[in-house]
Write a protein that holds these residues in place. Sequence first.
Motif, mmCIF file in Angstrom:
data_model
loop_
_atom_site.group_PDB
_atom_site.id
_atom_site.type_symbol
_atom_site.label_atom_id
_atom_site.label_comp_id
_atom_site.label_asym_id
_atom_site.label_seq_id
_atom_site.Cartn_x
_atom_site.Cartn_y
_atom_site.Cartn_z
ATOM 1 N N GLU A 121 0.821 -1.122 0.040
ATOM 2 C CA GLU A 121 -0.034 0.082 0.002
ATOM 3 C C GLU A 121 0.773 1.383 -0.059
ATOM 4 O O GLU A 121 0.592 2.242 -0.522
ATOM 5 N N ARG A 122 2.124 1.155 0.752
ATOM 6 C CA ARG A 122 2.813 2.211 0.717
ATOM 7 C C ARG A 122 3.684 2.721 -0.670
ATOM 8 O O ARG A 122 3.652 3.673 -1.244
ATOM 9 N N VAL A 123 3.796 1.420 -1.472
ATOM 10 C CA VAL A 123 4.089 1.782 -3.058
ATOM 11 C C VAL A 123 3.125 2.254 -3.768
ATOM 12 O O VAL A 123 3.474 3.188 -4.350
ATOM 13 N N LYS A 124 1.928 1.843 -3.467
ATOM 14 C CA LYS A 124 0.750 2.419 -4.405
ATOM 15 C C LYS A 124 0.473 3.816 -4.095
ATOM 16 O O LYS A 124 0.571 4.568 -4.736
ATOM 17 N N ALA A 125 0.784 4.233 -2.618
ATOM 18 C CA ALA A 125 0.584 5.441 -2.542
ATOM 19 C C ALA A 125 1.819 6.307 -2.913
ATOM 20 O O ALA A 125 1.472 7.660 -3.285
ATOM 21 N N ALA A 126 2.898 5.803 -3.065
ATOM 22 C CA ALA A 126 3.943 6.504 -3.470
ATOM 23 C C ALA A 126 3.910 7.002 -5.004
ATOM 24 O O ALA A 126 4.190 7.928 -5.463
ATOM 25 N N GLN A 127 3.247 5.927 -5.758
ATOM 26 C CA GLN A 127 2.864 5.978 -7.059
ATOM 27 C C GLN A 127 2.206 7.226 -7.456
ATOM 28 O O GLN A 127 2.033 8.011 -8.140
ATOM 29 N N THR A 128 0.805 6.952 -6.617
ATOM 30 C CA THR A 128 -0.101 8.212 -6.814
ATOM 31 C C THR A 128 0.490 9.455 -6.506
ATOM 32 O O THR A 128 0.358 10.440 -7.142
ATOM 33 N N GLU A 129 1.013 9.687 -5.474
ATOM 34 C CA GLU A 129 1.726 10.921 -5.171
ATOM 35 C C GLU A 129 2.836 11.330 -6.099
ATOM 36 O O GLU A 129 2.806 12.489 -6.571
ATOM 37 N N LEU A 130 3.328 10.476 -6.658
ATOM 38 C CA LEU A 130 4.721 10.775 -7.933
ATOM 39 C C LEU A 130 3.623 11.211 -9.027
ATOM 40 O O LEU A 130 3.865 12.299 -9.617
ATOM 41 N N GLY A 131 2.456 10.594 -9.516
ATOM 42 C CA GLY A 131 1.817 10.989 -10.473
ATOM 43 C C GLY A 131 1.179 12.565 -10.386
ATOM 44 O O GLY A 131 1.395 13.391 -11.100
ATOM 45 N N GLN A 132 0.596 12.745 -8.994
ATOM 46 C CA GLN A 132 -0.108 13.905 -8.906
ATOM 47 C C GLN A 132 1.104 15.093 -8.937
ATOM 48 O O GLN A 132 1.024 16.237 -9.375
ATOM 49 N N GLN A 133 2.352 14.765 -8.442
ATOM 50 C CA GLN A 133 3.472 15.687 -8.383
ATOM 51 C C GLN A 133 3.939 16.010 -9.659
ATOM 52 O O GLN A 133 4.363 17.194 -9.945
ATOM 53 N N ILE A 134 3.951 14.886 -10.544
ATOM 54 C CA ILE A 134 4.670 15.103 -11.714
ATOM 55 C C ILE A 134 3.677 16.202 -12.570
ATOM 56 O O ILE A 134 3.977 17.023 -13.344
#
Length: 833
Positions: free
Chosen positions: A202-215
């Motif tokens: 779940e932490r990996v998925k949250a990091a991916q989501t955060e990366l997408g929004q940040q990019i």
Amino acid sequence: MMEEEELEFVEELEAVLQLTPDVQLAIEQVFPSQDPLDRADFNAVEYINTLFPTEQSLANIDEVVNKIRLKIRRLDDNIRTVVRGQTNVGQDGRQALEEAQKAIQQLFGKIKDIKDKAEKSEQMVKEITRDIKQLDHAKRHLTTSITTLNHLHMLAGGVDSLEAMTRRRQYGEVANLLQGVMNVLEHFHKYMGIPQIRQLSERVKAAQTELGQQILADFEEAFPSQGTKRPGGPSNVLRDACLVANILDPRIKQEIIKKFIKQHLSEYLVLFQENQDVAWLDKIDRRYAWIKRQLVDYEEKYGRMFPREWYMTERIAVEFCHVTRTELAKIMRTRAKEIEVKLLLFAIQRTTNFEGFLAKRFSGCTLTDGTLQKKLESPPPSTNPFLEDEPAPEMEELAMEKGDLDQPKKPKAPDNPFHGIVSKCFEPHLYVYIESQDKNLGELIDRFVADFKAQGPPKPNTDEGGAVLPSCADLFVYYKKCMVQCSQLSTGEPMIALTTIFQKYLREYAWKILSGNLPKTTSSSGGLTISSLLKEKEGSEVAKFTLEELCLICSILSTAEYCLATTQQLEEKLKEKVDVSLIERINLTGEMDTFSTVISSSIQLLVQDLDAACDPALTAMSKMQWQNVEHVGDQSPYVTSVILHIKQNVPIIRDNLASTRKYFTQFCIKFANSFIPKFITHLFKCKPISMVGAEQLLLDTHSLKMVLLDLPSIGSQVVRKAPASYTKIVVKGMTRAEMILKVVMAPHEPLVVFVDNYIKLLTDCNTETFQKILDMKGLKRSEQSSMLELLRQRLPTPPSGPEGSSSLSLLAPTPEQESSRIRKLEKLIKKRL
């Protein structure tokens, strides 16, 4: 007594020693011998005769007997030795068998001992390896546990590092680390039931989501949807962010591409708004010039920011095409009344050129709805415009202006995946083009009609054959130009509408130019009287058509033949250009039938003209007093007149139909089918006929037969053999005329011989023809009745019908009936025309 006993013994011995052929052959192979006594077919008499061939040789009988006795004694010794030896061999064999049995028992015991020892060894091996297997399983589980713990350590550390790098926007390191973390996480799919593993996932998925929004936020800040672009070139941060987006959810990549292209084309939407002057079709070039500049600007500033596999340059161009198509369609709907043909063709030409530019620059791999043009095979070379290679539109227009369609053509360009991506918007407005072509073709046909009237019929030309009317080639060249233009604009319904226009003016050309200019024939005989027919002189002019009119008919026939062949090619080309679903709606059969009708009408006019020229001569033949002919001379004047008319007309027709030889053959066949029945009909009108008159008519008939057989090459320096189909018709028809005259010449007594001769000579004999022959002979009705009755009796029984003569007449109509039917048909056609 001794001799008898010996003979009996020999016979008994021979009966006992009769061996089969197989046994005898085996003995010969084992004990080969040349001694006559050893042969199976030994004959004692022959053997004795061999030993004592003469009486003088009997003096040595004692010596021979001694040799035989010695031989018998040796044989007895050999037999005795063999029998004694066999006794000893039997004892040795039994002893050897007993020893073999003992050896087998010993071997069996040894094998059993080995098997027992092997089973004991296997059991020992199983006991030894049981512990080894347990150790192997323990080692495998231990290795898996260590590997999993290492992956878990890597995953835990990687997640921590990923979260930290994300906050610091270290996208270059994140791209490599994220891919590794995702690869490691794949090993823990079967352990998701463990809370700690699930928490890391779940932490990996949250990091991916955060990366997408940040990019996305970074790109929005660098390239805002509203306002100008941030000054300066692209940053390395955004370039690394694109590498991360390649690993994230594909929707992130699509959103970045969408926002960047939208921001990149925002200026275009403002510059070319619907209310701007540059937005109209006459300035469509500026749209394409603008995007070319933008693509060059993009390559210079942002070419290295996005990964190459994103094909950003092509995506910008494709999106520009979609936006342009939508904007053009909208503005054309609003200002539809202002669209003219030249403006529409100008816009389409520039648009297709731009689509060609895209095809050269890009591969089209980003297209989702692009459709490739269907491939067309290269047709064989020909002078037909629809069999030529199609050049580029601009080259073709230049060729049309220069009138040079035979210049070398460039090879056809490969299929364009961008075809129609913008130009599709012009399709709803192609009715303007179709209406314009309808109007232009109407004016073209009117010009053809006016030119024909002004220039008059074509001049006689017997050197090169009948020429095709120039207007025909002009019409089909224009058709080709329209077809190529329309196929570049659309391969859908506009092509069907253009085909309808083609059909309309093909029919008009056939009616107005071809059928409308055929010379008219008069239904009356032109005021001819019997006296004028009888007084006809050799060389008198009775043909209805002049030389110019005959040449005109031949020229129209050649033109119709060219139109027929070219229309068929036009239909095939249209089917190649149109969409596959619309092929069934392309059908030019009706127009081809129209040209076939023109050809048939032209041939029929030529036949009627020559036929009418021969009518006065045939009428003169039927009015001659054949019973008063006293001697047989040269051919009659009416034959000379017929030959004269044939020699005047046929060479002209042949020379003017040199390019369409098959239709000249049809003309000859139709003339023979018309002239020969008419000649036989007039032959029946020659009554009564004397014997000498019949001989003169037979001579005339043979002369006409020779002329008709030579008809296709009459008056020609090159003598060609007449077609077999034509020769068969002439021979069959004129032979029947000769047979009729031979029956007339035959004496009518005795009646049976005359009737049998009639049945033999005329295969299509019937009572009606027989009645006409009797009239030609000038017999009285009383004589005719008995002969008709005899004919009815000797005719073969018809297959059905109450009266043989009536049914036979129905099965085989006479030439007079056929001629009557042809006249009725001709009158009916003339009335309808």
